[in-house]
Design an enzyme around this catalytic site. Sequence first.
Site, PDB file in Angstrom:
ATOM      1  N   HIS A 208      40.135 -30.597  18.894  1.00  0.00           N
ATOM      2  CA  HIS A 208      39.442 -31.878  18.705  1.00  0.00           C
ATOM      3  C   HIS A 208      40.376 -33.083  18.624  1.00  0.00           C
ATOM      4  O   HIS A 208      39.926 -34.198  18.431  1.00  0.00           O
ATOM      5  CB  HIS A 208      38.529 -31.843  17.474  1.00  0.00           C
ATOM      6  CG  HIS A 208      39.273 -31.812  16.161  1.00  0.00           C
ATOM      7  ND1 HIS A 208      39.772 -30.658  15.623  1.00  0.00           N
ATOM      8  CD2 HIS A 208      39.609 -32.799  15.299  1.00  0.00           C
ATOM      9  CE1 HIS A 208      40.374 -30.924  14.477  1.00  0.00           C
ATOM     10  NE2 HIS A 208      40.303 -32.226  14.252  1.00  0.00           N
TER      11      HIS A 208
HETATM   12  C1  UD1 Z   1      37.813 -36.810  12.358  1.00  0.00           C
HETATM   13  C2  UD1 Z   1      39.166 -37.250  11.853  1.00  0.00           C
HETATM   14  C3  UD1 Z   1      40.192 -36.172  12.151  1.00  0.00           C
HETATM   15  C4  UD1 Z   1      39.747 -34.830  11.596  1.00  0.00           C
HETATM   16  C5  UD1 Z   1      38.366 -34.487  12.091  1.00  0.00           C
HETATM   17  C6  UD1 Z   1      37.877 -33.245  11.388  1.00  0.00           C
HETATM   18  C7  UD1 Z   1      39.652 -39.665  11.915  1.00  0.00           C
HETATM   19  C8  UD1 Z   1      40.353 -40.734  12.636  1.00  0.00           C
HETATM   20  N1  UD1 Z   1      39.624 -38.465  12.520  1.00  0.00           N
HETATM   21  O1  UD1 Z   1      37.900 -36.682  13.777  1.00  0.00           O
HETATM   22  O2  UD1 Z   1      41.430 -36.512  11.550  1.00  0.00           O
HETATM   23  O3  UD1 Z   1      40.665 -33.856  12.008  1.00  0.00           O
HETATM   24  O4  UD1 Z   1      37.462 -35.568  11.782  1.00  0.00           O
HETATM   25  O5  UD1 Z   1      36.862 -32.612  12.084  1.00  0.00           O
HETATM   26  O6  UD1 Z   1      39.164 -39.874  10.846  1.00  0.00           O
HETATM   27  N2  UD1 Z   1      30.396 -36.795  16.034  1.00  0.00           N
HETATM   28  C9  UD1 Z   1      29.154 -36.195  16.044  1.00  0.00           C
HETATM   29  N3  UD1 Z   1      28.633 -35.797  14.849  1.00  0.00           N
HETATM   30  C10 UD1 Z   1      29.256 -35.971  13.664  1.00  0.00           C
HETATM   31  C11 UD1 Z   1      30.492 -36.586  13.669  1.00  0.00           C
HETATM   32  C12 UD1 Z   1      31.062 -36.985  14.874  1.00  0.00           C
HETATM   33  O7  UD1 Z   1      28.549 -36.016  17.077  1.00  0.00           O
HETATM   34  O8  UD1 Z   1      28.704 -35.571  12.614  1.00  0.00           O
HETATM   35  C13 UD1 Z   1      30.976 -37.202  17.331  1.00  0.00           C
HETATM   36  C14 UD1 Z   1      30.693 -38.652  17.667  1.00  0.00           C
HETATM   37  O9  UD1 Z   1      30.542 -38.736  19.057  1.00  0.00           O
HETATM   38  C15 UD1 Z   1      31.969 -39.345  17.249  1.00  0.00           C
HETATM   39  C16 UD1 Z   1      33.027 -38.287  17.532  1.00  0.00           C
HETATM   40  O10 UD1 Z   1      32.407 -37.055  17.244  1.00  0.00           O
HETATM   41  O11 UD1 Z   1      32.204 -40.536  17.946  1.00  0.00           O
HETATM   42  C17 UD1 Z   1      34.283 -38.442  16.706  1.00  0.00           C
HETATM   43  O12 UD1 Z   1      33.979 -38.471  15.303  1.00  0.00           O
HETATM   44  P1  UD1 Z   1      35.021 -39.132  14.260  1.00  0.00           P
HETATM   45  O13 UD1 Z   1      34.596 -38.896  12.872  1.00  0.00           O
HETATM   46  O14 UD1 Z   1      35.298 -40.535  14.657  1.00  0.00           O
HETATM   47  O15 UD1 Z   1      36.354 -38.367  14.556  1.00  0.00           O
HETATM   48  P2  UD1 Z   1      36.628 -36.807  14.680  1.00  0.00           P
HETATM   49  O16 UD1 Z   1      37.080 -36.532  16.069  1.00  0.00           O
HETATM   50  O17 UD1 Z   1      35.481 -36.057  14.135  1.00  0.00           O
HETATM   51  N1  UDP Z   2      36.142 -25.145  10.185  1.00  0.00           N
HETATM   52  C1  UDP Z   2      34.856 -24.634  10.035  1.00  0.00           C
HETATM   53  N2  UDP Z   2      34.091 -24.436  11.162  1.00  0.00           N
HETATM   54  C2  UDP Z   2      34.550 -24.688  12.411  1.00  0.00           C
HETATM   55  C3  UDP Z   2      35.871 -25.197  12.554  1.00  0.00           C
HETATM   56  C4  UDP Z   2      36.631 -25.423  11.417  1.00  0.00           C
HETATM   57  O1  UDP Z   2      34.423 -24.368   8.920  1.00  0.00           O
HETATM   58  O2  UDP Z   2      33.806 -24.471  13.378  1.00  0.00           O
HETATM   59  C5  UDP Z   2      36.938 -25.397   8.967  1.00  0.00           C
HETATM   60  C6  UDP Z   2      38.291 -24.707   8.925  1.00  0.00           C
HETATM   61  O3  UDP Z   2      38.183 -23.407   8.393  1.00  0.00           O
HETATM   62  C7  UDP Z   2      39.086 -25.635   8.038  1.00  0.00           C
HETATM   63  C8  UDP Z   2      38.536 -26.994   8.350  1.00  0.00           C
HETATM   64  O4  UDP Z   2      37.255 -26.782   8.949  1.00  0.00           O
HETATM   65  O5  UDP Z   2      38.823 -25.329   6.677  1.00  0.00           O
HETATM   66  C9  UDP Z   2      39.436 -27.745   9.300  1.00  0.00           C
HETATM   67  O6  UDP Z   2      38.814 -28.911   9.692  1.00  0.00           O
HETATM   68  P1  UDP Z   2      39.077 -29.598  11.086  1.00  0.00           P
HETATM   69  O7  UDP Z   2      39.769 -28.688  12.011  1.00  0.00           O
HETATM   70  O8  UDP Z   2      37.785 -30.196  11.512  1.00  0.00           O
HETATM   71  O9  UDP Z   2      39.996 -30.844  10.686  1.00  0.00           O
HETATM   72  P2  UDP Z   2      41.562 -31.038  10.440  1.00  0.00           P
HETATM   73  O10 UDP Z   2      42.018 -30.016   9.484  1.00  0.00           O
HETATM   74  O11 UDP Z   2      42.234 -30.977  11.765  1.00  0.00           O
HETATM   75  O12 UDP Z   2      41.631 -32.415   9.893  1.00  0.00           O
END
Ligand code: UD1
Ligand code: UDP
Length: 363
Positions: A208
């Site tokens: 992601h």
């Molecule tokens: C965010 C964090 C990232 C973290 C990740 C965990 C920032 C800058 N990034 O990334 O560090 O590793 O979360 O998973 O804070 N979206 C949905 N449903 C949701 C949420 C998001 O569809 O519930 C989609 C939307 O299109 C959105 C995109 O995902 O624009 C990105 O969501 P966003 O929270 O901005 O960043 P992540 O890529 O989720």
């Molecule tokens: N995780 C989860 N379901 C998934 C993918 C990840 O429960 O389908 C959990 C994973 O075990 C870990 C956390 O989400 O505890 C990591 O989050 P993510 O990878 O979204 O974010 P990051 O750590 O990169 O910020």
Amino acid sequence: MHKKIALITGARPNFIKAAPLLKELRKNPDRFSSILIHTGQHYDHKLSQLFFEQLHMPDPDIYLGVGSGSHARQTADIMIGLEKVFLDMRPDLIVVFGDVNSTMAAAIVAAKLCLKIAHVEAGLRSFDHAMPEEINRIVTDRLSDLLFVTEKSGVENLCNEGVSSEKIFFAGNIMIDSLTENLKTCQNSEILRTLSLRRQKYAVLTLHRPSNVDNQEMLGSLLKTMKRIGTRIPVIFPCHPRTRKEMSSKGHLNDDNDEFRIIEPLGYLDFLKLQMDSKFVMTDSGGIQEETTFLKIPCITLRNNTERPITTEIGTNTLAGTDPEKIMEAVDSVMGNAYKAGRIPELWDGKTAERIVKVIAGP
Ligand code: UD1
Ligand code: UDP
């Protein structure tokens, strides 16, 4: 002195880090009152509510519902929402977790209101400013009063940046508190049966990071490599919504088959079980690099750097980057059972929340 403490969460990994601390604080109602705030950065049931349920967290006391947006818009919306909340409740301490936009937004608002800030998972650095999380980490740490660090590199980084050693606490890894708490429960997960998988006979993939998934050329190349790996061992890919959106626009969702299975994001317990029973994990996640090290499952990280170097130094993590041949090399090593065994880092023992609460309580 009784302390009013606000815990700020917003995204999937935040919930996993906040749960043990909230539980520990609420064991001491005479000393602390705690308020759980959810910014709404993540809002899909599978990225938010499901974690509250599985981690036995109460509903948030305050839900801001900011949703998705550009970095500036999302950060600004969180700041506007939190400013009002902080002014109304005047907490003695705000606690932020990890490195997401909700983390940094909360720290900026609190600092301007002269509220004390604790950062859980401070000091990690990838030294890559193209990563939005690195900006969030630097700003949050600069503004924080109590910096709780997961691994020794964090202490060094903060010292190098001139942070006073009195503010730095090597407390261990709070994600591992959640993991150890749920090790037994996750054995009840039906995920292997549901996906018709056998232990050690599949690999897991998560992707992601914007640098990997927002660039179509990079995403295409990574998916091609993953499909190549799928011909040797089935690859199970719980797909983040950000990635699904990008894949759908280029028709990549049609790639789904028995060798490369694209599924919905999983709940915490299913994902833990899926990791634990896999042959290896490939990921660009931060938290998963740590969980695999704790579980002693080989982890091939699809990035050129990591802010969590302990996982490569003593854990099971290898930075393979995004070059197909490097990734295949790492896969060969795991498949040939020639992979390093790894050790569990210091203070990843399930007691981090306890140590943090002792510091928060003060003398
Ligand atoms: C965010 C964090 C990232 C973290 C990740 C965990 C920032 C800058 N990034 O990334 O560090 O590793 O979360 O998973 O804070 N979206 C949905 N449903 C949701 C949420 C998001 O569809 O519930 C989609 C939307 O299109 C959105 C995109 O995902 O624009 C990105 O969501 P966003 O929270 O901005 O960043 P992540 O890529 O989720
Ligand atoms: N995780 C989860 N379901 C998934 C993918 C990840 O429960 O389908 C959990 C994973 O075990 C870990 C956390 O989400 O505890 C990591 O989050 P993510 O990878 O979204 O974010 P990051 O750590 O990169 O910020």
